[in-house]
Design a protein around this motif. Structure first.
Motif, short mmCIF file in Angstrom:
data_model
loop_
_atom_site.label_atom_id
_atom_site.label_comp_id
_atom_site.label_asym_id
_atom_site.label_seq_id
_atom_site.Cartn_x
_atom_site.Cartn_y
_atom_site.Cartn_z
N LYS A 46 -4.35 -11.03 3.30
CA LYS A 46 -4.74 -11.93 2.21
C LYS A 46 -4.68 -11.22 0.86
N LEU A 47 -5.17 -10.00 0.84
CA LEU A 47 -5.18 -9.22 -0.40
C LEU A 47 -3.76 -8.94 -0.88
N ILE A 48 -2.89 -8.57 0.03
CA ILE A 48 -1.49 -8.30 -0.31
C ILE A 48 -0.83 -9.56 -0.85
N ALA A 49 -1.06 -10.70 -0.19
CA ALA A 49 -0.47 -11.96 -0.64
C ALA A 49 -0.96 -12.33 -2.04
N SER A 50 -2.23 -12.07 -2.31
CA SER A 50 -2.79 -12.43 -3.62
C SER A 50 -2.22 -11.57 -4.75
N ARG A 51 -1.75 -10.37 -4.42
CA ARG A 51 -1.19 -9.47 -5.44
C ARG A 51 0.25 -9.84 -5.80
N ARG A 52 0.90 -10.60 -4.95
CA ARG A 52 2.28 -11.06 -5.19
C ARG A 52 3.24 -9.91 -5.50
N LEU A 53 3.12 -8.86 -4.74
CA LEU A 53 4.02 -7.72 -4.89
C LEU A 53 5.02 -7.71 -3.74
N VAL A 56 8.04 -3.28 -0.79
CA VAL A 56 8.30 -1.93 -1.29
C VAL A 56 7.19 -1.50 -2.25
N GLN A 57 6.77 -2.40 -3.13
CA GLN A 57 5.70 -2.08 -4.08
C GLN A 57 4.38 -1.82 -3.34
N ILE A 58 4.08 -2.66 -2.38
CA ILE A 58 2.84 -2.50 -1.58
C ILE A 58 2.90 -1.18 -0.81
N ALA A 59 4.06 -0.86 -0.27
CA ALA A 59 4.21 0.39 0.48
C ALA A 59 3.86 1.60 -0.38
N LYS A 60 4.28 1.57 -1.64
CA LYS A 60 3.96 2.68 -2.55
C LYS A 60 2.46 2.79 -2.77
N VAL A 61 1.80 1.65 -2.98
CA VAL A 61 0.35 1.64 -3.21
C VAL A 61 -0.39 2.14 -1.96
N ARG A 63 0.88 4.01 0.36
CA ARG A 63 1.42 5.31 0.76
C ARG A 63 1.96 5.28 2.19
N VAL A 64 2.70 4.20 2.48
CA VAL A 64 3.36 4.04 3.78
C VAL A 64 4.79 3.58 3.53
N THR A 65 5.55 3.42 4.59
CA THR A 65 6.93 2.93 4.45
C THR A 65 6.94 1.40 4.40
N GLN A 66 8.05 0.87 3.90
CA GLN A 66 8.20 -0.60 3.86
C GLN A 66 8.18 -1.20 5.25
N PRO A 67 8.83 -0.59 6.27
CA PRO A 67 8.74 -1.16 7.61
C PRO A 67 7.29 -1.21 8.13
N ARG A 68 6.47 -0.25 7.71
CA ARG A 68 5.05 -0.25 8.11
C ARG A 68 4.34 -1.44 7.49
N VAL A 69 4.66 -1.75 6.23
CA VAL A 69 4.09 -2.93 5.57
C VAL A 69 4.56 -4.19 6.30
N SER A 70 5.81 -4.22 6.70
CA SER A 70 6.34 -5.36 7.44
C SER A 70 5.57 -5.56 8.75
N ASP A 71 5.30 -4.47 9.46
CA ASP A 71 4.51 -4.56 10.70
C ASP A 71 3.12 -5.12 10.42
N LEU A 72 2.52 -4.69 9.33
CA LEU A 72 1.20 -5.16 8.94
C LEU A 72 1.22 -6.66 8.67
N LEU A 73 2.19 -7.10 7.89
CA LEU A 73 2.27 -8.52 7.51
C LEU A 73 2.65 -9.42 8.69
N ARG A 74 3.31 -8.84 9.70
CA ARG A 74 3.66 -9.61 10.90
C ARG A 74 2.54 -9.58 11.94
N GLY A 75 1.44 -8.92 11.60
CA GLY A 75 0.28 -8.93 12.49
C GLY A 75 0.39 -8.04 13.71
#
Length: 110
Positions: A46-53, A56-61, A63-75
């Protein structure tokens, strides 16, 4: 044309325990951990969605890779520990506090 035979389908409904993971057959301990992790993951999503980033931008914040963010967002809850999720929330400026409640079953002595 002949008559179509009507097939009766019976549905069996099993009441929920209030914990979807317990209902799926996980042990009480496993389901308790999964509930905590899923709550943390949902708040992160929810927090990530509200930031509208972008991812890749979220991954930098975070400190993980973009695929890791993808795994997070896919639950993909199986890929994240409670500690990792708490760390990610902290990097987004959120402090995590737990509320402890007695279980419905109470103390069981063998």
């Amino acid at each position: 044309m002949g008559k179509k035979k009507r097939v009766e389908v019976r549905t069996r409904i099993t009441p929920s325990t209030g914990n979807v993971f317990r209902d799926l057959g996980f042990t009480a301990e496993e389901s308790a951990h999964l509930v905590v992790r899923s709550d943390l993951m949902i708040q992160l999503q929810k927090l990530i969605a509200s930031r509208r980033l972008t991812q890749v931008q979220i991954a930098k914040v975070l400190r993980v890779t973009q695929p890791r963010v993808s795994d997070l967002l896919r639950g993909r809850i199986d890929l994240f520990s409670t500690d990792t999720l708490v760390d990610m929330l902290a990097r987004l400026g959120i402090r995590v506090r737990f509320v402890l409640k007695p279980s419905r079953g109470g103390l069981k002595v063998a």
